[in-house]
Write a protein that holds these residues in place. Sequence first.
Motif, mmCIF file in Angstrom:
data_model
loop_
_atom_site.group_PDB
_atom_site.id
_atom_site.type_symbol
_atom_site.label_atom_id
_atom_site.label_comp_id
_atom_site.label_asym_id
_atom_site.label_seq_id
_atom_site.Cartn_x
_atom_site.Cartn_y
_atom_site.Cartn_z
ATOM 1 N N PHE A 12 7.958 -6.522 -10.850
ATOM 2 C CA PHE A 12 8.044 -5.118 -10.473
ATOM 3 C C PHE A 12 9.144 -4.428 -11.284
ATOM 4 C CE2 PHE A 12 8.157 -1.639 -7.313
ATOM 5 C CZ PHE A 12 6.801 -1.520 -7.059
ATOM 6 N N ASN A 13 10.301 -5.080 -11.399
ATOM 7 C CA ASN A 13 11.405 -4.534 -12.196
ATOM 8 C C ASN A 13 10.995 -4.353 -13.652
ATOM 9 O OD1 ASN A 13 13.262 -4.265 -10.142
ATOM 10 N ND2 ASN A 13 14.118 -6.297 -10.433
ATOM 11 N N GLU A 55 8.057 6.433 -9.223
ATOM 12 C CA GLU A 55 7.249 5.963 -8.093
ATOM 13 C C GLU A 55 7.515 4.486 -7.810
ATOM 14 O OE1 GLU A 55 2.566 5.892 -6.679
ATOM 15 O OE2 GLU A 55 3.009 6.043 -8.816
ATOM 16 N N LEU A 56 7.570 3.689 -8.865
ATOM 17 C CA LEU A 56 7.843 2.263 -8.692
ATOM 18 C C LEU A 56 9.237 2.038 -8.104
ATOM 19 C CD1 LEU A 56 6.284 0.874 -11.987
ATOM 20 C CD2 LEU A 56 5.423 0.488 -9.662
ATOM 21 N N GLU A 57 10.219 2.799 -8.597
ATOM 22 C CA GLU A 57 11.581 2.659 -8.067
ATOM 23 C C GLU A 57 11.637 3.056 -6.592
ATOM 24 O OE1 GLU A 57 13.630 5.030 -11.066
ATOM 25 O OE2 GLU A 57 14.700 3.217 -11.678
ATOM 26 N N VAL A 65 13.576 -4.009 -2.882
ATOM 27 C CA VAL A 65 13.746 -4.559 -4.227
ATOM 28 C C VAL A 65 14.727 -3.670 -4.974
ATOM 29 C CG1 VAL A 65 12.593 -5.075 -6.416
ATOM 30 C CG2 VAL A 65 11.415 -5.496 -4.256
ATOM 31 N N ASP A 66 15.740 -4.280 -5.578
ATOM 32 C CA ASP A 66 16.745 -3.536 -6.328
ATOM 33 C C ASP A 66 16.335 -3.477 -7.790
ATOM 34 O OD1 ASP A 66 18.954 -2.323 -7.417
ATOM 35 O OD2 ASP A 66 20.386 -3.829 -6.728
ATOM 36 N N THR A 67 15.900 -2.308 -8.255
ATOM 37 C CA THR A 67 15.459 -2.164 -9.651
ATOM 38 C C THR A 67 16.620 -1.893 -10.594
ATOM 39 O OG1 THR A 67 15.034 0.191 -9.338
ATOM 40 C CG2 THR A 67 13.169 -1.317 -9.017
ATOM 41 N N ILE A 135 0.310 -0.602 -8.391
ATOM 42 C CA ILE A 135 0.223 -1.143 -9.742
ATOM 43 C C ILE A 135 -1.198 -1.001 -10.298
ATOM 44 C CG2 ILE A 135 0.396 -3.291 -11.071
ATOM 45 C CD1 ILE A 135 2.800 -4.000 -9.242
ATOM 46 N N GLN A 136 -2.207 -1.223 -9.473
ATOM 47 C CA GLN A 136 -3.594 -1.067 -9.925
ATOM 48 C C GLN A 136 -3.878 0.371 -10.348
ATOM 49 O OE1 GLN A 136 -5.578 -2.695 -6.449
ATOM 50 N NE2 GLN A 136 -6.175 -4.526 -7.584
ATOM 51 N N LYS A 137 -3.399 1.329 -9.574
ATOM 52 C CA LYS A 137 -3.613 2.750 -9.909
ATOM 53 C C LYS A 137 -2.953 3.091 -11.237
ATOM 54 C CE LYS A 137 -3.694 7.452 -8.919
ATOM 55 N NZ LYS A 137 -3.507 7.870 -10.274
ATOM 56 N N GLN A 138 -1.707 2.681 -11.391
ATOM 57 C CA GLN A 138 -1.001 2.974 -12.638
ATOM 58 C C GLN A 138 -1.664 2.277 -13.821
ATOM 59 O OE1 GLN A 138 3.214 2.267 -12.257
ATOM 60 N NE2 GLN A 138 3.475 3.930 -10.780
ATOM 61 N N HIS A 139 -2.115 1.049 -13.631
ATOM 62 C CA HIS A 139 -2.815 0.319 -14.688
ATOM 63 C C HIS A 139 -4.030 1.116 -15.160
ATOM 64 C CE1 HIS A 139 -5.841 -2.525 -16.244
ATOM 65 N NE2 HIS A 139 -4.804 -3.160 -16.771
#
Length: 157
Positions: A12-13, A55-57, A65-67, A135-139
Amino acid sequence: MSAFTEPAARAFNDLVEINKTATKGYQEAAEGVNDPKLRSELSKLSQQRAQFASELEQKARQWGVDTRHEGTVEGALTDAAAALHRGWINVKSAVTGHNDSAILGECETGDATALQAYETALRSSELPVEARTVIQKQHGDILSAKNWVTQQKGRVS
């Protein structure tokens, strides 16, 4: 809500970092092309990638989760490859006199690298369902962008 394992958090990071790099890469590409329409579209893709990173952050924070942590071997390799990619955009721009096709080729390469990272993350059985959906949407959006860049590359000289 599922808990993130260390490998899933690392993946994810890496996606956050890849999108931050793509934001810069697309902006540099926009600044290097001659065609104003291409410049506008590449700037939009830069903004899209900044939104993806944000969005991921945001989701990462929700999931604990610490990005902000850097230093994974995978992350360091991704950063080095990304820096090299940005450098190639600059070098090709300078050498080719801002050749739009060459710049688009570098964007295409960057998106192919991003897609590989997304696909690696999606293959992880340790990725929580909530993260997988984002992640699927962004992909899918990155794949669409790559296809657009490929199409544009065939149209410019």
